[in-house]
Scaffold this motif. Structure first.
Motif, mmCIF file in Angstrom:
data_model
loop_
_atom_site.group_PDB
_atom_site.id
_atom_site.type_symbol
_atom_site.label_atom_id
_atom_site.label_comp_id
_atom_site.label_asym_id
_atom_site.label_seq_id
_atom_site.Cartn_x
_atom_site.Cartn_y
_atom_site.Cartn_z
ATOM 1 N N LEU A 24 0.827 -1.204 0.000
ATOM 2 C CA LEU A 24 0.000 0.000 0.000
ATOM 3 C C LEU A 24 0.864 1.258 0.000
ATOM 4 C CD1 LEU A 24 -2.816 1.283 0.105
ATOM 5 C CD2 LEU A 24 -2.669 1.168 2.602
ATOM 6 N N LYS A 25 1.915 1.283 0.797
ATOM 7 C CA LYS A 25 2.799 2.454 0.856
ATOM 8 C C LYS A 25 3.452 2.711 -0.496
ATOM 9 C CE LYS A 25 6.517 4.474 3.540
ATOM 10 N NZ LYS A 25 7.381 4.355 4.695
ATOM 11 N N ASN A 26 3.935 1.666 -1.143
ATOM 12 C CA ASN A 26 4.555 1.813 -2.462
ATOM 13 C C ASN A 26 3.536 2.261 -3.509
ATOM 14 O OD1 ASN A 26 7.073 1.089 -1.499
ATOM 15 N ND2 ASN A 26 6.826 -1.070 -2.023
ATOM 16 N N TYR A 27 2.347 1.697 -3.472
ATOM 17 C CA TYR A 27 1.288 2.087 -4.412
ATOM 18 C C TYR A 27 0.906 3.548 -4.199
ATOM 19 C CZ TYR A 27 -3.087 2.151 -6.996
ATOM 20 O OH TYR A 27 -4.077 2.473 -7.884
ATOM 21 N N ASP A 28 0.713 3.936 -2.932
ATOM 22 C CA ASP A 28 0.326 5.313 -2.617
ATOM 23 C C ASP A 28 1.383 6.319 -3.061
ATOM 24 O OD1 ASP A 28 -2.112 4.589 -1.576
ATOM 25 O OD2 ASP A 28 -1.554 4.920 0.523
ATOM 26 N N SER A 29 2.658 5.979 -2.932
ATOM 27 C CA SER A 29 3.720 6.886 -3.358
ATOM 28 C C SER A 29 3.673 7.154 -4.855
ATOM 29 C CB SER A 29 5.094 6.311 -2.997
ATOM 30 O OG SER A 29 5.252 6.306 -1.601
ATOM 31 N N ALA A 30 3.275 6.150 -5.614
ATOM 32 C CA ALA A 30 3.227 6.286 -7.076
ATOM 33 C C ALA A 30 1.875 6.778 -7.592
ATOM 34 C CB ALA A 30 3.561 4.943 -7.722
ATOM 35 N N HIS A 31 0.821 6.666 -6.796
ATOM 36 C CA HIS A 31 -0.533 7.039 -7.227
ATOM 37 C C HIS A 31 -1.169 7.935 -6.176
ATOM 38 C CE1 HIS A 31 0.374 3.151 -9.125
ATOM 39 N NE2 HIS A 31 -0.274 3.644 -10.166
ATOM 40 N N GLN A 61 5.165 14.958 13.482
ATOM 41 C CA GLN A 61 4.001 14.737 12.632
ATOM 42 C C GLN A 61 2.930 15.783 12.902
ATOM 43 O OE1 GLN A 61 2.651 10.833 13.784
ATOM 44 N NE2 GLN A 61 1.247 11.659 15.300
ATOM 45 N N VAL A 62 1.974 15.859 11.975
ATOM 46 C CA VAL A 62 0.791 16.689 12.156
ATOM 47 C C VAL A 62 -0.412 15.773 12.004
ATOM 48 C CG1 VAL A 62 -0.540 18.671 11.346
ATOM 49 C CG2 VAL A 62 1.949 18.685 11.152
ATOM 50 N N GLU A 63 -1.299 15.802 12.980
ATOM 51 C CA GLU A 63 -2.528 15.017 12.934
ATOM 52 C C GLU A 63 -3.674 15.966 12.585
ATOM 53 O OE1 GLU A 63 -5.292 13.105 16.255
ATOM 54 O OE2 GLU A 63 -3.334 12.088 16.073
ATOM 55 N N TYR A 64 -4.362 15.658 11.495
ATOM 56 C CA TYR A 64 -5.499 16.458 11.033
ATOM 57 C C TYR A 64 -6.783 15.718 11.378
ATOM 58 C CZ TYR A 64 -1.996 18.851 8.181
ATOM 59 O OH TYR A 64 -0.896 19.551 7.759
ATOM 60 N N ARG A 65 -7.788 16.453 11.854
ATOM 61 C CA ARG A 65 -9.089 15.858 12.177
ATOM 62 C C ARG A 65 -10.161 16.498 11.322
ATOM 63 N NH1 ARG A 65 -8.701 14.510 18.279
ATOM 64 N NH2 ARG A 65 -6.778 13.299 18.199
ATOM 65 N N SER A 66 -11.019 15.651 10.767
ATOM 66 C CA SER A 66 -12.063 16.107 9.863
ATOM 67 C C SER A 66 -13.274 15.191 10.006
ATOM 68 C CB SER A 66 -11.536 16.058 8.425
ATOM 69 O OG SER A 66 -12.574 16.210 7.501
ATOM 70 N N PRO A 67 -14.492 15.756 10.116
ATOM 71 C CA PRO A 67 -15.669 14.895 10.235
ATOM 72 C C PRO A 67 -15.946 14.105 8.958
ATOM 73 C CG PRO A 67 -16.333 17.195 10.066
ATOM 74 C CD PRO A 67 -14.836 17.176 10.193
ATOM 75 N N ASP A 68 -15.584 14.650 7.804
ATOM 76 C CA ASP A 68 -15.855 13.946 6.553
ATOM 77 C C ASP A 68 -14.702 13.070 6.063
ATOM 78 O OD1 ASP A 68 -14.563 16.374 6.213
ATOM 79 O OD2 ASP A 68 -15.534 16.868 4.326
ATOM 80 N N CYS A 69 -13.490 13.307 6.552
ATOM 81 C CA CYS A 69 -12.325 12.529 6.114
ATOM 82 C C CYS A 69 -11.697 11.700 7.229
ATOM 83 C CB CYS A 69 -11.263 13.451 5.522
ATOM 84 S SG CYS A 69 -11.797 14.301 4.030
ATOM 85 N N GLU A 99 -3.713 15.873 -0.172
ATOM 86 C CA GLU A 99 -3.129 14.919 -1.106
ATOM 87 C C GLU A 99 -2.746 13.654 -0.345
ATOM 88 O OE1 GLU A 99 0.376 14.611 -4.490
ATOM 89 O OE2 GLU A 99 0.390 16.284 -3.089
ATOM 90 N N ILE A 100 -3.389 12.550 -0.696
ATOM 91 C CA ILE A 100 -3.090 11.250 -0.088
ATOM 92 C C ILE A 100 -2.932 10.217 -1.199
ATOM 93 C CG2 ILE A 100 -4.357 11.802 2.023
ATOM 94 C CD1 ILE A 100 -6.539 9.880 1.158
ATOM 95 N N GLY A 101 -2.492 9.040 -0.832
ATOM 96 C CA GLY A 101 -2.359 7.965 -1.796
ATOM 97 C C GLY A 101 -3.728 7.459 -2.228
ATOM 98 N N GLU A 102 -3.809 7.054 -3.475
ATOM 99 C CA GLU A 102 -5.076 6.575 -4.031
ATOM 100 C C GLU A 102 -5.582 5.327 -3.311
ATOM 101 O OE1 GLU A 102 -6.172 5.046 -8.363
ATOM 102 O OE2 GLU A 102 -5.325 7.085 -8.364
ATOM 103 N N GLY A 103 -4.682 4.428 -2.968
ATOM 104 C CA GLY A 103 -5.074 3.223 -2.237
ATOM 105 C C GLY A 103 -5.629 3.559 -0.859
ATOM 106 N N SER A 104 -4.967 4.465 -0.159
ATOM 107 C CA SER A 104 -5.440 4.895 1.158
ATOM 108 C C SER A 104 -6.778 5.609 1.059
ATOM 109 C CB SER A 104 -4.411 5.818 1.822
ATOM 110 O OG SER A 104 -3.248 5.102 2.139
ATOM 111 N N ALA A 105 -6.975 6.382 -0.010
ATOM 112 C CA ALA A 105 -8.256 7.077 -0.205
ATOM 113 C C ALA A 105 -9.395 6.071 -0.354
ATOM 114 C CB ALA A 105 -8.184 7.993 -1.422
ATOM 115 N N ARG A 106 -9.134 4.999 -1.071
ATOM 116 C CA ARG A 106 -10.161 3.966 -1.272
ATOM 117 C C ARG A 106 -10.445 3.180 0.001
ATOM 118 N NH1 ARG A 106 -8.059 1.659 -7.050
ATOM 119 N NH2 ARG A 106 -8.664 3.470 -8.269
#
Length: 129
Positions: A24-31, A61-69, A99-106
């Motif tokens: 997943l990390k490798n996929y996210d880096s490329a997509h 690190q920075v931790e972001y909080r979002s009700p929709d994400c 901006e996040i990895g496509e795999g992580s978004a899914r």
């Protein structure tokens, strides 16, 4: 039959905990993809890791909080000052392009359910689109 079931379960656990995250990390880096998130908070901090040998590292690190994400984390190569600056830039209730990895978004729904925060590559003020 029981030995086949145990072997299958072992292979599944091996994939989910060892092979899957690396793939997943490798996929996210490329997509990469951009999602829009309405932020409620951002916190600068640090995270620690520890290996089986007892050796560990600490990173900012920075931790972001979002009700929709959900919860998202940016941790790549940040200094303490850069993490503080990134966290301070977030205005409560405003939308941001993340901006996040496509795999992580899914897999965001699954990540939220098990308490895992996807890695963030960049956060910018929303474009209003």
């Amino acid at each position: 039959m029981i030995s086949s079931l145990v072997l299958g379960l072992f292979a599944l656990v091996l994939f989910v905990f060892l092979i899957g995250p690396t793939v997943l990390k490798n996929y996210d880096s490329a997509h990469r993809t951009t999602i829009s998130c309405k932020m409620t908070a951002a916190y600068a901090g640090s995270a620690s890791s520890r290996s089986l040998k007892g050796v560990g590292t600490s990173s900012h690190q920075v931790e972001y909080r979002s009700p929709d994400c959900g919860t998202l984390v940016m941790s790549g190569g940040l200094t303490a000052e850069a993490a503080e600056k990134k966290a301070d830039e977030v205005l409560r209730g405003e939308s941001y392009d993340v901006e996040i990895g496509e795999g992580s978004a899914r897999l965001r729904g699954i990540f939220q359910a098990i308490g895992v925060a996807p890695d963030v590559f960049d956060v910018q003020a929303g474009t209003g689109e």
